[in-house]
Design a protein around this motif. Structure first.
Motif, PDB file in Angstrom:
ATOM      1  N   VAL A 144       9.312   0.578  -4.876  1.00  0.00           N
ATOM      2  CA  VAL A 144       8.673   0.338  -3.584  1.00  0.00           C
ATOM      3  C   VAL A 144       8.923  -1.099  -3.151  1.00  0.00           C
ATOM      4  N   GLN A 145       9.182  -1.283  -1.858  1.00  0.00           N
ATOM      5  CA  GLN A 145       9.353  -2.605  -1.277  1.00  0.00           C
ATOM      6  C   GLN A 145       8.191  -2.899  -0.323  1.00  0.00           C
ATOM      7  N   GLY A 147       8.118  -3.602   2.734  1.00  0.00           N
ATOM      8  CA  GLY A 147       8.247  -2.901   4.002  1.00  0.00           C
ATOM      9  C   GLY A 147       7.903  -1.421   3.951  1.00  0.00           C
ATOM     10  N   ASP A 148       7.743  -0.874   2.746  1.00  0.00           N
ATOM     11  CA  ASP A 148       7.405   0.549   2.594  1.00  0.00           C
ATOM     12  C   ASP A 148       5.904   0.806   2.677  1.00  0.00           C
ATOM     13  N   LEU A 149       5.090  -0.226   2.530  1.00  0.00           N
ATOM     14  CA  LEU A 149       3.664  -0.022   2.321  1.00  0.00           C
ATOM     15  C   LEU A 149       2.984   0.697   3.485  1.00  0.00           C
ATOM     16  N   ALA A 150       3.323   0.363   4.707  1.00  0.00           N
ATOM     17  CA  ALA A 150       2.687   1.015   5.858  1.00  0.00           C
ATOM     18  C   ALA A 150       2.939   2.522   5.834  1.00  0.00           C
ATOM     19  N   GLU A 151       4.160   2.929   5.481  1.00  0.00           N
ATOM     20  CA  GLU A 151       4.481   4.350   5.400  1.00  0.00           C
ATOM     21  C   GLU A 151       3.719   5.009   4.254  1.00  0.00           C
ATOM     22  N   LEU A 152       3.573   4.306   3.136  1.00  0.00           N
ATOM     23  CA  LEU A 152       2.823   4.847   2.004  1.00  0.00           C
ATOM     24  C   LEU A 152       1.346   5.004   2.349  1.00  0.00           C
ATOM     25  N   TYR A 153       0.786   4.054   3.111  1.00  0.00           N
ATOM     26  CA  TYR A 153      -0.620   4.162   3.521  1.00  0.00           C
ATOM     27  C   TYR A 153      -0.838   5.443   4.329  1.00  0.00           C
ATOM     28  N   ARG A 154       0.090   5.733   5.235  1.00  0.00           N
ATOM     29  CA  ARG A 154      -0.050   6.941   6.053  1.00  0.00           C
ATOM     30  C   ARG A 154       0.044   8.195   5.192  1.00  0.00           C
ATOM     31  N   LEU A 155       0.958   8.203   4.253  1.00  0.00           N
ATOM     32  CA  LEU A 155       1.117   9.348   3.366  1.00  0.00           C
ATOM     33  C   LEU A 155      -0.110   9.517   2.483  1.00  0.00           C
ATOM     34  N   ASP A 156      -0.638   8.418   1.981  1.00  0.00           N
ATOM     35  CA  ASP A 156      -1.807   8.457   1.112  1.00  0.00           C
ATOM     36  C   ASP A 156      -3.024   9.005   1.855  1.00  0.00           C
ATOM     37  N   HIS A 157      -3.161   8.645   3.124  1.00  0.00           N
ATOM     38  CA  HIS A 157      -4.344   9.027   3.893  1.00  0.00           C
ATOM     39  C   HIS A 157      -4.450  10.538   4.075  1.00  0.00           C
ATOM     40  N   ASP A 158      -3.349  11.268   3.943  1.00  0.00           N
ATOM     41  CA  ASP A 158      -3.371  12.720   4.065  1.00  0.00           C
ATOM     42  C   ASP A 158      -4.084  13.388   2.890  1.00  0.00           C
ATOM     43  N   TYR A 159      -4.224  12.663   1.781  1.00  0.00           N
ATOM     44  CA  TYR A 159      -4.750  13.284   0.569  1.00  0.00           C
ATOM     45  C   TYR A 159      -5.989  12.593   0.005  1.00  0.00           C
ATOM     46  N   TYR A 160      -6.228  11.343   0.386  1.00  0.00           N
ATOM     47  CA  TYR A 160      -7.371  10.592  -0.120  1.00  0.00           C
ATOM     48  C   TYR A 160      -8.188  10.060   1.053  1.00  0.00           C
ATOM     49  N   PRO A 161      -9.526  10.062   0.938  1.00  0.00           N
ATOM     50  CA  PRO A 161     -10.375   9.601   2.053  1.00  0.00           C
ATOM     51  C   PRO A 161     -10.428   8.087   2.144  1.00  0.00           C
ATOM     52  N   GLY A 162     -10.703   7.610   3.341  1.00  0.00           N
ATOM     53  CA  GLY A 162     -10.939   6.188   3.520  1.00  0.00           C
ATOM     54  C   GLY A 162      -9.674   5.353   3.552  1.00  0.00           C
ATOM     55  N   ASP A 163      -9.874   4.054   3.706  1.00  0.00           N
ATOM     56  CA  ASP A 163      -8.781   3.089   3.744  1.00  0.00           C
ATOM     57  C   ASP A 163      -8.512   2.597   2.330  1.00  0.00           C
ATOM     58  N   ARG A 164      -7.420   3.049   1.731  1.00  0.00           N
ATOM     59  CA  ARG A 164      -7.070   2.673   0.357  1.00  0.00           C
ATOM     60  C   ARG A 164      -5.929   1.665   0.318  1.00  0.00           C
ATOM     61  N   GLY A 165      -5.679   1.018   1.453  1.00  0.00           N
ATOM     62  CA  GLY A 165      -4.580   0.070   1.524  1.00  0.00           C
ATOM     63  C   GLY A 165      -4.686  -1.042   0.497  1.00  0.00           C
ATOM     64  N   HIS A 166      -5.906  -1.557   0.282  1.00  0.00           N
ATOM     65  CA  HIS A 166      -6.082  -2.628  -0.702  1.00  0.00           C
ATOM     66  C   HIS A 166      -5.644  -2.189  -2.085  1.00  0.00           C
ATOM     67  N   LEU A 178       6.384  -0.595 -11.714  1.00  0.00           N
ATOM     68  CA  LEU A 178       5.868   0.763 -11.885  1.00  0.00           C
ATOM     69  C   LEU A 178       5.531   1.427 -10.551  1.00  0.00           C
ATOM     70  N   ALA A 179       5.933   0.822  -9.445  1.00  0.00           N
ATOM     71  CA  ALA A 179       5.705   1.380  -8.110  1.00  0.00           C
ATOM     72  C   ALA A 179       7.000   2.023  -7.627  1.00  0.00           C
ATOM     73  N   LEU A 180       7.013   3.357  -7.544  1.00  0.00           N
ATOM     74  CA  LEU A 180       8.239   4.092  -7.252  1.00  0.00           C
ATOM     75  C   LEU A 180       8.081   4.960  -6.007  1.00  0.00           C
ATOM     76  N   LYS A 181       9.195   5.185  -5.322  1.00  0.00           N
ATOM     77  CA  LYS A 181       9.213   6.043  -4.133  1.00  0.00           C
ATOM     78  C   LYS A 181      10.372   7.021  -4.243  1.00  0.00           C
ATOM     79  N   PHE A 182      10.206   8.182  -3.620  1.00  0.00           N
ATOM     80  CA  PHE A 182      11.275   9.173  -3.517  1.00  0.00           C
ATOM     81  C   PHE A 182      11.637   9.288  -2.039  1.00  0.00           C
ATOM     82  N   THR A 183      12.896   9.141  -1.724  1.00  0.00           N
ATOM     83  CA  THR A 183      13.330   9.096  -0.329  1.00  0.00           C
ATOM     84  C   THR A 183      14.289  10.236  -0.022  1.00  0.00           C
TER      85      THR A 183
END
Length: 286
Positions: A144-145, A147-166, A178-183
């Protein structure tokens, strides 16, 4: 008469806190993680003392309107004396005073009614697995880079409640290897974060796969295994990701029979007097 004092957790209490978690086999928070938690102004951590003997703790965090309670634990010799109840009430009152509109925690099955009496409701089950998979690198998996974090936040929000950005940012900043992405094409369809706990114990999660593809999940986990070497790891996911479960089993992960549930309190209301019960809470940064 017994004297119970609730005070802030300090750096002088870290060795006690780490040892208390170790006795309960809660390995996710290292002493360094606890130190970072205490230093974080968004976190509120309490310690209980009875007759000048340290005997319990609880952690919390509030970001905007989102609060979280975790790691409520009382020393085995001091249980059933009301200490845990006082700790929980104290931390809950603080989050409400901080205007937390949504408070989350993890609960074991037999504690559900206790937290429901405090205004919490069961949202979804948490599934835990333990084991290892065949290590292998995959071309569609990368670290993960920023610049990917905003996209990950949106993906995460579909499955977990609240703002988990922190929490996701914390994983990324603390354990970037240990932070990996599949593209697929120019889109991130799945991600996996990890952390190292007490004694080098490795945790994987959250794991989110938008289409729950066998290939996506297998690729992330095999890459993760390649990075951490030949050692087993603990993995958690939620009921909304239940399509991942047969994939994890097929890959050789073993399910944990313990039932844990994500619970949420979304309305502010007075708490009721209830008998004390021990909570097995989630890790503060999970």
């Amino acid at each position: 008469m017994d004297k119970i004092i609730i005070r802030s957790l300090t750096t002088e209490d870290l060795s006690f806190a780490a040892e208390l978690m170790r006795t309960q086999k809660w390995f996710a928070l290292t002493q360094r993680e606890l130190e970072n938690t205490i230093a974080d102004p968004a976190c509120y951590c309490l310690l209980a003392e009875k007759d000048n003997i340290k005997c319990g703790l609880v952690l919390s965090r509030v970001t905007g309107g989102n609060g979280m309670i975790a790691n409520l634990i009382v020393s085995p010799a001091q249980r059933n004396q009301g200490i845990g109840k006082i700790l929980f009430q104290s931390i809950l009152d603080h989050l409400l005073a901080m205007n937390a509109q949504r408070i989350t925690l993890n609960s074991g099955l037999k504690w559900l009614s206790f937290f429901e009496a405090f205004g919490f409701s069961k949202q979804q089950r948490i599934f835990s697995f333990f084991g290892d998979v065949e290590p292998r690198l995959h071309p569609q998996v990368a670290h993960v880079q920023t610049g990917d974090l905003a996209e990950l936040y949106r993906l995460d929000h579909d499955y977990y409640p609240g703002d988990r950005g922190h929490f996701l940012s914390h994983f990324f900043e603390t354990y970037p290897n240990l932070a990996l992405k599949f593209t697929k094409g120019d889109r991130i369809t799945a991600y996996l974060f990890g952390q190292v706990g007490l004694g080098g114990f490795v945790f994987a999660g959250p794991l989110v796969a938008n289409n729950a593809s066998y290939y996506d999940v297998r690729a992330l986990l095999q890459n993760f295994q390649e990075i951490i070497g030949f050692q087993p790891f603990h993995l958690s996911t939620v009921e909304k990701q239940s399509k991942l479960l047969p994939v994890l089993v097929e890959l050789g992960m073993k399910p944990d029979p313990e039932n844990l549930y994500l619970m949420i309190r979304e309305t502010i209301q007075p708490t009721n007097e209830q008998p004390f019960l021990i909570l097995r809470g989630q890790d503060l940064i999970a």
